[in-house]
Design an enzyme around this catalytic site. Structure first.
Site, PDB file in Angstrom:
ATOM      1  N   HIS A 120       1.134  -1.466   0.172  1.00  0.00           N
ATOM      2  CA  HIS A 120       0.133   0.204   0.031  1.00  0.00           C
ATOM      3  C   HIS A 120       0.827   1.183   0.395  1.00  0.00           C
ATOM      4  CE1 HIS A 120      -4.152  -1.528   0.518  1.00  0.00           C
ATOM      5  NE2 HIS A 120      -3.536  -2.721   1.021  1.00  0.00           N
ATOM      6  N   ASP A 137       1.978  -3.384  -9.800  1.00  0.00           N
ATOM      7  CA  ASP A 137       1.381  -4.600 -10.325  1.00  0.00           C
ATOM      8  C   ASP A 137       1.957  -4.252 -11.633  1.00  0.00           C
ATOM      9  OD1 ASP A 137      -0.009  -5.137  -7.600  1.00  0.00           O
ATOM     10  OD2 ASP A 137      -2.053  -5.214  -8.802  1.00  0.00           O
ATOM     11  N   SER A 178      -3.306 -11.198 -12.125  1.00  0.00           N
ATOM     12  CA  SER A 178      -3.236 -11.713 -13.559  1.00  0.00           C
ATOM     13  C   SER A 178      -3.753 -10.938 -14.500  1.00  0.00           C
ATOM     14  CB  SER A 178      -4.217 -13.443 -13.210  1.00  0.00           C
ATOM     15  OG  SER A 178      -5.189 -12.650 -12.783  1.00  0.00           O
ATOM     16  N   LEU A 236      -1.993 -12.119  -7.574  1.00  0.00           N
ATOM     17  CA  LEU A 236      -1.437 -12.584  -7.905  1.00  0.00           C
ATOM     18  C   LEU A 236      -0.734 -11.790  -9.616  1.00  0.00           C
ATOM     19  CD1 LEU A 236      -0.376 -16.244  -7.312  1.00  0.00           C
ATOM     20  CD2 LEU A 236       0.431 -13.706  -5.483  1.00  0.00           C
TER      21      LEU A 236
HETATM   22  C1  GLA Z   1      -2.893  -4.166  -4.781  1.00  0.00           C
HETATM   23  C2  GLA Z   1      -2.845  -2.985  -6.635  1.00  0.00           C
HETATM   24  C3  GLA Z   1      -1.420  -2.315  -6.001  1.00  0.00           C
HETATM   25  C4  GLA Z   1      -0.709  -1.979  -4.741  1.00  0.00           C
HETATM   26  C5  GLA Z   1      -1.319  -3.236  -3.768  1.00  0.00           C
HETATM   27  C6  GLA Z   1      -1.023  -3.274  -2.545  1.00  0.00           C
HETATM   28  O1  GLA Z   1      -2.630  -4.783  -5.611  1.00  0.00           O
HETATM   29  O2  GLA Z   1      -3.343  -3.171  -7.300  1.00  0.00           O
HETATM   30  O3  GLA Z   1      -1.532  -0.672  -7.164  1.00  0.00           O
HETATM   31  O4  GLA Z   1      -1.343  -0.545  -4.045  1.00  0.00           O
HETATM   32  O5  GLA Z   1      -2.564  -3.396  -4.039  1.00  0.00           O
HETATM   33  O6  GLA Z   1       0.198  -2.857  -2.505  1.00  0.00           O
END
Ligand code: GLA
Length: 392
Positions: A36, A174, A129, A127
């Site tokens: 986060h 991500d 996807s 994860l």
């Molecule tokens: C999800 C969001 C990311 C990030 C995480 C928490 O995976 O897609 O952008 O904020 O939560 O670290």
């Protein structure tokens, strides 16, 4: 499924043709530490996984983009001339969102394509996807069109597809990890500037063990947005004291200690404290990795989970039970939730001699405590998006 089998499925679906087939792959990701923090302008330390989404693609004679998957129901034919149609609420929104973003960047597709996706990332497990579908689509289409495939730009446009077209308010982590991961490296990403460093992730005989709680992640989106709102409020209150502050994660723990009373709401103050301390933990973890001090890295993982549990409150009974069970087992250096939270997966570092025993024991106790059967993945760090070139 190997490349040859996938190509065979492609030809069964779309027919044989003299035109060239190309195959691309983008991994899923696991975040090792720094949760986060991306939308708070901080540091994160994700790594690409060895499983992901493979895409077979071939040019067509018309302006149709045909989208299908071996593992997801629903198929779609969209037309470039019709601006790809609208949102469908299906997985195909991810590739369509990417095409809309490419269009906005002036990369209008010059021809239609047939696409077949195959994903081996468990869906909905946190994860990434969806990021891997977005990034592989952008990379493949730009390659087919003979355009530049800058992977930082691809991460950015894929995030915009997710935010604006799909409508999920996620940060950049991500897509960035999926696009820029490197085998056997973690990515230290500064989410404010998008400057990054590839940090060798040499864990010797310790393995990354990912555990899926298999809890339905029903509330993720609303709780995620609630946390983002709380961080915005903390920032606003702190800016009254420190107008130059742009992101929560810019504060050092020392600055936070002096300024924290300007955050009047106790809950919001705890959220901000997590952000500031977790940011420092990422830097300390990277130091530990560089010094080959995996014990320290494991301790930071444990501390990160505690902070997400008690300060940021995004874990829940299932993630807490899984992490506690890992932490109890000899051979485990550390364990924490990974991703958005409220379900999804945990990540642990476990000695290879203990992996079998640990997963058995954790599985047994976790199931007894929650009534849910978990899944385990022992995983290495894979490569970011790339073309799969080896011969058939
Ligand atoms: C999800 C969001 C990311 C990030 C995480 C928490 O995976 O897609 O952008 O904020 O939560 O670290």
């Amino acid at each position: 499924m190997n490349k040859q089998q996938l190509v065979q499925q492609f030809e069964e679906k779309y027919g044989d043709s003299k035109r060239q087939l190309r195959v691309f792959n983008a991994p899923g990701r696991v975040n090792l530490i720094g949760e986060h923090l991306d939308y708070n302008g901080g540091y994160v330390l994700p790594a690409a996984l060895e499983f992901g989404t493979t895409l077979v693609i071939r040019e067509r004679d018309d302006d149709v983009i045909s989208l299908a998957s071996t593992n997801l129901p629903h198929e779609a034919d969209v037309r470039i001339s019709e601006n790809f149609g609208g949102k469908s609420g299906q997985w195909t929104d991810y590739p369509v969102g990417v095409m809309v973003e490419l269009d906005k960047l002036g990369c209008r597709l010059t021809k239609g394509y047939d696409l077949l996706y195959h994903g081996d990332i468990p869906n909905g497990a946190g994860l990434s996807s969806s990021a891997s579908i977005e990034v592989v689509t952008a990379y493949a289409l730009l390659s087919m069109e003979g355009r530049d495939t800058d992977t930082v730009e691809i991460a950015k446009l894929s995030q915009r597809a997710e935010n604006q077209f799909v409508g999920v308010n996620s940060g950049i982590m991500d897509q960035f990890a999926v696009a820029n991961g490197r085998k056997d490296h973690a990515i230290l990403l500064m989410c404010d500037t998008l400057r990054y460093e590839l940090v060798p992730f040499q864990t010797g005989r310790y393995k990354i063990v990912i555990a899926n709680t298999n809890k339905r992640r029903g509330l993720v989106d609303s709780k995620y947005n609630e946390r983002r709102g709380e961080c915005d409020r903390a920032l606003e209150m702190l800016q009254k004291e420190l107008p130059a502050l742009q992101f929560l994660a810019q504060l050092t723990p020392e600055q936070f200690a002096t300024l924290q009373d300007s955050i009047t709401d106790e809950t919001v103050r705890r959220r901000a404290r997590h952000v500031v301390e977790e940011n420092q933990r990422v830097l300390d973890s990277v130091e530990a990795l560089k010094n080959n001090d995996l014990d320290a890295f494991g301790r930071y993982m444990n501390q990160s989970h505690d902070s997400l549990r008690y300060l940021y409150e995004v874990t829940g009974d299932e993630l807490d039970a899984m992490v506690e069970e890992f932490q109890r087992e000899p051979g485990t250096l550390g364990a924490r939730m990974t991703g958005a939270g409220f379900g999804g997966c945990t990540v642990a570092l476990v000695h290879e001699d203990h992996v079998e025993k640990v997963t058995q024991e954790v599985g047994k106790h976790y199931e007894a405590r929650t009534g849910l059967k978990p899944d385990f993945y022992v995983c290495g760090v894979g490569q970011g998006v790339h073309e799969v070139k080896e011969a058939l």
